[in-house]
Design a protein around this motif. Structure first.
Motif, PDB file in Angstrom:
ATOM      1  N   ASN A  92       4.472   0.390   5.292  1.00 20.55           N
ATOM      2  CA  ASN A  92       4.764   1.696   5.855  1.00 20.55           C
ATOM      3  C   ASN A  92       3.905   2.723   5.121  1.00 20.55           C
ATOM      4  O   ASN A  92       4.165   3.050   3.977  1.00 20.55           O
ATOM      5  N   PRO A  93       2.850   3.242   5.762  1.00 21.54           N
ATOM      6  CA  PRO A  93       1.892   4.085   5.028  1.00 21.54           C
ATOM      7  C   PRO A  93       2.483   5.399   4.533  1.00 21.54           C
ATOM      8  O   PRO A  93       1.995   5.962   3.567  1.00 21.54           O
ATOM      9  N   GLU A  94       3.537   5.879   5.184  1.00 20.23           N
ATOM     10  CA  GLU A  94       4.119   7.158   4.766  1.00 20.23           C
ATOM     11  C   GLU A  94       4.799   7.050   3.395  1.00 20.23           C
ATOM     12  O   GLU A  94       4.913   8.022   2.682  1.00 20.23           O
ATOM     13  N   GLY A  95       5.256   5.862   3.079  1.00 24.28           N
ATOM     14  CA  GLY A  95       6.075   5.724   1.875  1.00 24.28           C
ATOM     15  C   GLY A  95       5.320   5.316   0.628  1.00 24.28           C
ATOM     16  O   GLY A  95       5.930   5.067  -0.405  1.00 24.28           O
ATOM     17  N   ILE A  96       3.991   5.267   0.678  1.00 22.78           N
ATOM     18  CA  ILE A  96       3.224   4.804  -0.484  1.00 22.78           C
ATOM     19  C   ILE A  96       3.342   5.820  -1.616  1.00 22.78           C
ATOM     20  O   ILE A  96       3.166   7.022  -1.407  1.00 22.78           O
ATOM     21  N   SER A  97       3.649   5.332  -2.809  1.00 21.50           N
ATOM     22  CA  SER A  97       3.732   6.226  -3.963  1.00 21.50           C
ATOM     23  C   SER A  97       2.947   5.621  -5.111  1.00 21.50           C
ATOM     24  O   SER A  97       2.745   4.413  -5.173  1.00 21.50           O
ATOM     25  N   ALA A  98       2.505   6.479  -6.032  1.00 22.57           N
ATOM     26  CA  ALA A  98       1.688   5.985  -7.144  1.00 22.57           C
ATOM     27  C   ALA A  98       2.011   6.753  -8.406  1.00 22.57           C
ATOM     28  O   ALA A  98       2.427   7.912  -8.362  1.00 22.57           O
ATOM     29  N   SER A  99       1.842   6.096  -9.548  1.00 25.64           N
ATOM     30  CA  SER A  99       2.039   6.764 -10.830  1.00 25.64           C
ATOM     31  C   SER A  99       1.040   6.208 -11.824  1.00 25.64           C
ATOM     32  O   SER A  99       0.560   5.081 -11.684  1.00 25.64           O
ATOM     33  N   LEU A 100       0.716   7.018 -12.820  1.00 26.75           N
ATOM     34  CA  LEU A 100      -0.262   6.605 -13.835  1.00 26.75           C
ATOM     35  C   LEU A 100       0.371   6.812 -15.202  1.00 26.75           C
ATOM     36  O   LEU A 100       0.848   7.892 -15.522  1.00 26.75           O
ATOM     37  N   GLU A 101       0.390   5.742 -15.974  1.00 22.84           N
ATOM     38  CA  GLU A 101       1.005   5.840 -17.291  1.00 22.84           C
ATOM     39  C   GLU A 101       0.201   5.018 -18.284  1.00 22.84           C
ATOM     40  O   GLU A 101      -0.033   3.831 -18.071  1.00 22.84           O
ATOM     41  N   ASN A 102      -0.239   5.667 -19.341  1.00 18.39           N
ATOM     42  CA  ASN A 102      -1.021   5.006 -20.400  1.00 18.39           C
ATOM     43  C   ASN A 102      -2.219   4.235 -19.844  1.00 18.39           C
ATOM     44  O   ASN A 102      -2.527   3.146 -20.305  1.00 18.39           O
ATOM     45  N   GLY A 103      -2.852   4.795 -18.852  1.00 23.72           N
ATOM     46  CA  GLY A 103      -4.027   4.130 -18.310  1.00 23.72           C
ATOM     47  C   GLY A 103      -3.728   2.987 -17.358  1.00 23.72           C
ATOM     48  O   GLY A 103      -4.624   2.246 -17.000  1.00 23.72           O
ATOM     49  N   VAL A 104      -2.473   2.833 -16.972  1.00 27.21           N
ATOM     50  CA  VAL A 104      -2.114   1.795 -16.004  1.00 27.21           C
ATOM     51  C   VAL A 104      -1.625   2.474 -14.732  1.00 27.21           C
ATOM     52  O   VAL A 104      -0.686   3.265 -14.757  1.00 27.21           O
ATOM     53  N   LEU A 105      -2.288   2.172 -13.638  1.00 31.50           N
ATOM     54  CA  LEU A 105      -1.921   2.757 -12.349  1.00 31.50           C
ATOM     55  C   LEU A 105      -0.949   1.821 -11.639  1.00 31.50           C
ATOM     56  O   LEU A 105      -1.169   0.619 -11.572  1.00 31.50           O
ATOM     57  N   THR A 106       0.139   2.394 -11.139  1.00 32.43           N
ATOM     58  CA  THR A 106       1.103   1.615 -10.376  1.00 32.43           C
ATOM     59  C   THR A 106       1.184   2.190  -8.972  1.00 32.43           C
ATOM     60  O   THR A 106       1.449   3.380  -8.808  1.00 32.43           O
ATOM     61  N   VAL A 107       0.931   1.364  -7.983  1.00 32.02           N
ATOM     62  CA  VAL A 107       1.027   1.808  -6.597  1.00 32.02           C
ATOM     63  C   VAL A 107       2.130   1.005  -5.939  1.00 32.02           C
ATOM     64  O   VAL A 107       2.163  -0.225  -6.054  1.00 32.02           O
ATOM     65  N   LYS A 108       3.033   1.718  -5.274  1.00 34.11           N
ATOM     66  CA  LYS A 108       4.132   1.034  -4.583  1.00 34.11           C
ATOM     67  C   LYS A 108       3.932   1.161  -3.080  1.00 34.11           C
ATOM     68  O   LYS A 108       3.793   2.273  -2.560  1.00 34.11           O
ATOM     69  N   LEU A 109       3.900   0.024  -2.435  1.00 36.17           N
ATOM     70  CA  LEU A 109       3.678  -0.004  -0.983  1.00 36.17           C
ATOM     71  C   LEU A 109       4.938  -0.543  -0.322  1.00 36.17           C
ATOM     72  O   LEU A 109       5.170  -1.751  -0.316  1.00 36.17           O
ATOM     73  N   PRO A 110       5.756   0.348   0.227  1.00 33.35           N
ATOM     74  CA  PRO A 110       6.997  -0.130   0.828  1.00 33.35           C
ATOM     75  C   PRO A 110       6.743  -0.863   2.141  1.00 33.35           C
ATOM     76  O   PRO A 110       5.820  -0.539   2.880  1.00 33.35           O
ATOM     77  N   LYS A 111       7.591  -1.837   2.392  1.00 37.71           N
ATOM     78  CA  LYS A 111       7.444  -2.609   3.636  1.00 37.71           C
ATOM     79  C   LYS A 111       8.098  -1.862   4.795  1.00 37.71           C
ATOM     80  O   LYS A 111       8.992  -1.048   4.606  1.00 37.71           O
ATOM     81  N   ARG A 112       7.647  -2.139   5.963  1.00 36.44           N
ATOM     82  CA  ARG A 112       8.308  -1.635   7.167  1.00 36.44           C
ATOM     83  C   ARG A 112       9.666  -2.310   7.317  1.00 36.44           C
ATOM     84  O   ARG A 112       9.861  -3.421   6.849  1.00 36.44           O
ATOM     85  N   GLU A 113      10.540  -1.617   8.005  1.00 41.79           N
ATOM     86  CA  GLU A 113      11.881  -2.173   8.213  1.00 41.79           C
ATOM     87  C   GLU A 113      11.801  -3.560   8.850  1.00 41.79           C
ATOM     88  O   GLU A 113      12.532  -4.471   8.490  1.00 41.79           O
ATOM     89  N   GLU A 114      10.850  -3.702   9.808  1.00 37.31           N
ATOM     90  CA  GLU A 114      10.770  -4.971  10.541  1.00 37.31           C
ATOM     91  C   GLU A 114      10.336  -6.104   9.631  1.00 37.31           C
ATOM     92  O   GLU A 114      10.623  -7.270   9.876  1.00 37.31           O
ATOM     93  N   ALA A 115       9.602  -5.748   8.561  1.00 37.24           N
ATOM     94  CA  ALA A 115       9.035  -6.791   7.719  1.00 37.24           C
ATOM     95  C   ALA A 115       9.957  -7.200   6.573  1.00 37.24           C
ATOM     96  O   ALA A 115       9.677  -8.155   5.878  1.00 37.24           O
ATOM     97  N   LYS A 116      11.022  -6.427   6.370  1.00 37.65           N
ATOM     98  CA  LYS A 116      11.928  -6.761   5.269  1.00 37.65           C
ATOM     99  C   LYS A 116      12.709  -8.029   5.592  1.00 37.65           C
ATOM    100  O   LYS A 116      12.995  -8.310   6.758  1.00 37.65           O
ATOM    101  N   PRO A 117      13.053  -8.770   4.563  1.00 36.86           N
ATOM    102  CA  PRO A 117      13.798 -10.006   4.824  1.00 36.86           C
ATOM    103  C   PRO A 117      15.192  -9.690   5.373  1.00 36.86           C
ATOM    104  O   PRO A 117      15.833  -8.731   4.969  1.00 36.86           O
ATOM    105  N   LYS A 118      15.595 -10.477   6.310  1.00 36.82           N
ATOM    106  CA  LYS A 118      16.909 -10.253   6.915  1.00 36.82           C
ATOM    107  C   LYS A 118      17.768 -11.487   6.738  1.00 36.82           C
ATOM    108  O   LYS A 118      17.277 -12.615   6.793  1.00 36.82           O
ATOM    109  N   LYS A 119      19.006 -11.199   6.524  1.00 39.44           N
ATOM    110  CA  LYS A 119      19.931 -12.316   6.433  1.00 39.44           C
ATOM    111  C   LYS A 119      20.478 -12.577   7.828  1.00 39.44           C
ATOM    112  O   LYS A 119      20.883 -11.657   8.539  1.00 39.44           O
TER     113      LYS A 119
END
Lengths: 136, 126
Positions: free
Chosen positions: B93-120
């Motif tokens: 889901n491109p709208e939900g991408i978030s990123a943070s930078l800490e001590n020279g390490v970049l973290t990017v979080k790419l959330p999945k679309r609802e349809e792609a999440k695992p379902k029970k």
């Protein structure tokens, strides 16, 4: 390895030396250990910059003994217990000693960590500071 | 012919910008993909992350103080700008991408679309 001296040892040693020269590239011959450091020098200041991604200030230990600077840092593993698609980063404890070419003032050491780069500022000792000589 | 060769404008040929390919870890959780990249020497404002046509591009500009060779007496590393590109699937889901930078390490979080999440899947009792 623990044999007696043989005249041919020297011959083989020379052959190995020649082999190594042609097989290794210039890059692999220059082995440097982590953390990588660059040293800058300006007048009476020495600046040491080491690469330290993912290292927090508590995990760095900088020691100065005479003119030997020892940097020890721990890059803590941040692996999540999840399925990994890619694993390329390295973690661990790294330690490196640098022999500085000058006597440094132990009271004037300043270390800071910024954006994954460790900067250590050192100042040359009074005795080795550049001095301007006036002509009478 | 010889003069043509001599006048070949070498200056106009753009030299390739050397870049560092940062080492990257990627893992997957139920709700998102997490990407971590080692990018020492980059300030938060100089990281650029774009997501376009399922391509995630990461660029990082190294502070000039770390790239200059002025007064350098001993060198073990050279820093260049960072660049890395990934092709990601439609499950993001491109709208939900978030990123943070800490001590020279970049973290990017790419959330999945609802349809792609695992379902029970519930099993209905007959």
């Amino acid at each position: 390895m623990f044999g007696t001296y043989d005249l041919f040892d020297d011959v083989f040693a020379l052959r190995n030396l020649v082999d190594r020269f042609f097989n290794e590239t210039a890059f692999s011959r220059q082995r440097v250990d982590f953390p990588y450091v660059n040293i800058y020098e300006k007048d009476d200041e020495i600046l040491v910059r080491a690469i330290a991604p993912g290292v927090t200030a508590q995990d760095v230990d900088v020691q100065l003994m005479d003119n030997t600077l020892t940097i020890e840092m721990t890059c803590k593993e941040d692996y999540a217990n999840q399925p990994y698609l890619r694993k390329e980063r390295e973690f661990g404890t790294f330690r490196k000693s640098i022999q500085l070419p000058y006597q440094v003032d132990p009271n004037k050491v300043d270390a800071s960590l910024n954006n994954g780069i460790l900067t250590i500022k050192l100042s040359k000792h009074e005795a080795v500071k550049p001095r301007k000589i006036t002509i009478k | 012919m010889a003069t043509q060769l001599a006048q070949k404008p070498e200056q106009n040929v753009k030299k390739p910008d050397y870049v560092i390919t940062p080492p990257v870890d990627i893992y997957e959780t139920d709700n998102e993909y997490v990407l971590k990249a080692d990018m020492p020497g980059v300030a938060k404002d100089n990281v650029n992350i774009t997501f376009n046509n399922n391509e995630l591009e990461i660029t990082g500009k190294v502070d000039e103080q770390y790239t200059s060779n002025e007064n350098m007496t001993y060198r073990e590393y050279t820093l260049f700008n960072y660049y890395r590109k990934f092709v990601v699937s439609n499950a993001i889901n491109p709208e939900g991408i978030s990123a943070s930078l800490e001590n020279g390490v970049l973290t990017v979080k790419l959330p999945k679309r609802e349809e792609a999440k695992p379902k029970k899947i519930e099993i209905k009792a007959e």
